[in-house]
Design a protein around this motif. Structure first.
Motif, PDB file in Angstrom:
ATOM      1  N   UNK A 189      -4.754  -3.442  -5.887  1.00 38.80           N
ATOM      2  CA  UNK A 189      -4.399  -4.669  -5.644  1.00 38.80           C
ATOM      3  C   UNK A 189      -4.917  -5.485  -4.721  1.00 38.80           C
ATOM      4  N   UNK A 190      -5.240  -4.874  -3.483  1.00 41.83           N
ATOM      5  CA  UNK A 190      -5.983  -5.811  -2.587  1.00 41.83           C
ATOM      6  C   UNK A 190      -7.386  -5.946  -2.971  1.00 41.83           C
ATOM      7  N   UNK A 237      -2.974   9.303  -2.070  1.00 40.95           N
ATOM      8  CA  UNK A 237      -1.878   9.499  -3.037  1.00 40.95           C
ATOM      9  C   UNK A 237      -2.064   8.409  -4.102  1.00 40.95           C
ATOM     10  N   UNK A 238      -1.482   8.521  -5.139  1.00 40.96           N
ATOM     11  CA  UNK A 238      -1.510   7.645  -6.193  1.00 40.96           C
ATOM     12  C   UNK A 238      -0.867   6.430  -5.727  1.00 40.96           C
ATOM     13  N   UNK A 239       0.244   6.347  -5.074  1.00 37.38           N
ATOM     14  CA  UNK A 239       0.728   5.113  -4.305  1.00 37.38           C
ATOM     15  C   UNK A 239      -0.548   3.945  -3.522  1.00 37.38           C
ATOM     16  N   UNK A 240      -1.143   4.892  -2.819  1.00 38.16           N
ATOM     17  CA  UNK A 240      -2.113   4.375  -1.849  1.00 38.16           C
ATOM     18  C   UNK A 240      -3.331   3.919  -2.685  1.00 38.16           C
ATOM     19  N   UNK A 241      -3.683   4.364  -4.024  1.00 36.99           N
ATOM     20  CA  UNK A 241      -4.732   4.007  -4.667  1.00 36.99           C
ATOM     21  C   UNK A 241      -4.375   2.883  -5.065  1.00 36.99           C
ATOM     22  N   UNK A 272      -4.375 -14.767  -2.729  1.00 39.79           N
ATOM     23  CA  UNK A 272      -3.542 -14.100  -1.400  1.00 39.79           C
ATOM     24  C   UNK A 272      -3.598 -12.603  -1.414  1.00 39.79           C
ATOM     25  N   UNK A 273      -3.817 -11.963  -0.492  1.00 40.03           N
ATOM     26  CA  UNK A 273      -3.553 -10.758  -0.371  1.00 40.03           C
ATOM     27  C   UNK A 273      -2.188 -10.472  -0.470  1.00 40.03           C
ATOM     28  N   UNK A 274      -1.727  -9.417  -1.313  1.00 44.03           N
ATOM     29  CA  UNK A 274      -0.727  -8.913  -1.678  1.00 44.03           C
ATOM     30  C   UNK A 274       0.421  -8.464  -0.301  1.00 44.03           C
TER      31      UNK A 274
END
Length: 115
Positions: free
Chosen positions: A11-12, A2-6, A21-23
């Motif tokens: 971000x990571x 999904x777009x959200x997952x991408x 720091x990892x979000x």
């Protein structure tokens, strides 16, 4: 897929490359429009021990909230965007609504006590 997952993966990766720091991990969620149905899912329901149905299956406007004991794991919302939004917020916050009151669609979600 999904777009959200991408976006979240991007971000990571960016944080890792920049040694930042990892979000904070977001609650997994998904939506799909299927003809006259809007399906929205937040959280992961695997391992649930109880579920609460809120709304009307006959009217095709309902949600299923999945719990493991008192912990809210996930919500599947059919034509119930408000239930999806509340459920997602609760999952991210680590709080859970009162299960008895949750099943009563006449009680507004904002009025249900959380623990």
């Amino acid at each position: 897929e999904s777009v959200h997952n991408a976006i979240e993966q991007g971000k990571i990766v960016a944080a890792t490359l920049l040694k930042k720091p990892t979000p904070k991990a977001d609650c997994p969620w998904f939506w799909s429009d299927q003809y006259d149905l809007k399906l929205q899912i937040a959280g992961l329901s695997s391992g649930y021990t109880e579920h609460i149905i809120r709304g009307s299956l006959e009217d095709r406007q309902f949600s299923v909230f999945y719990f493991q004991a008192d912990k809210l794991l996930a919500v599947d919302a059919i034509n119930s965007p408000g239930d999806f939004m509340f459920g997602k917020k609760w999952i991210i916050s680590g709080v859970a609504p009162d299960q008895k009151m949750l099943g009563d669609a006449d009680i507004p979600l904002k009025d249900i006590p959380l623990h």
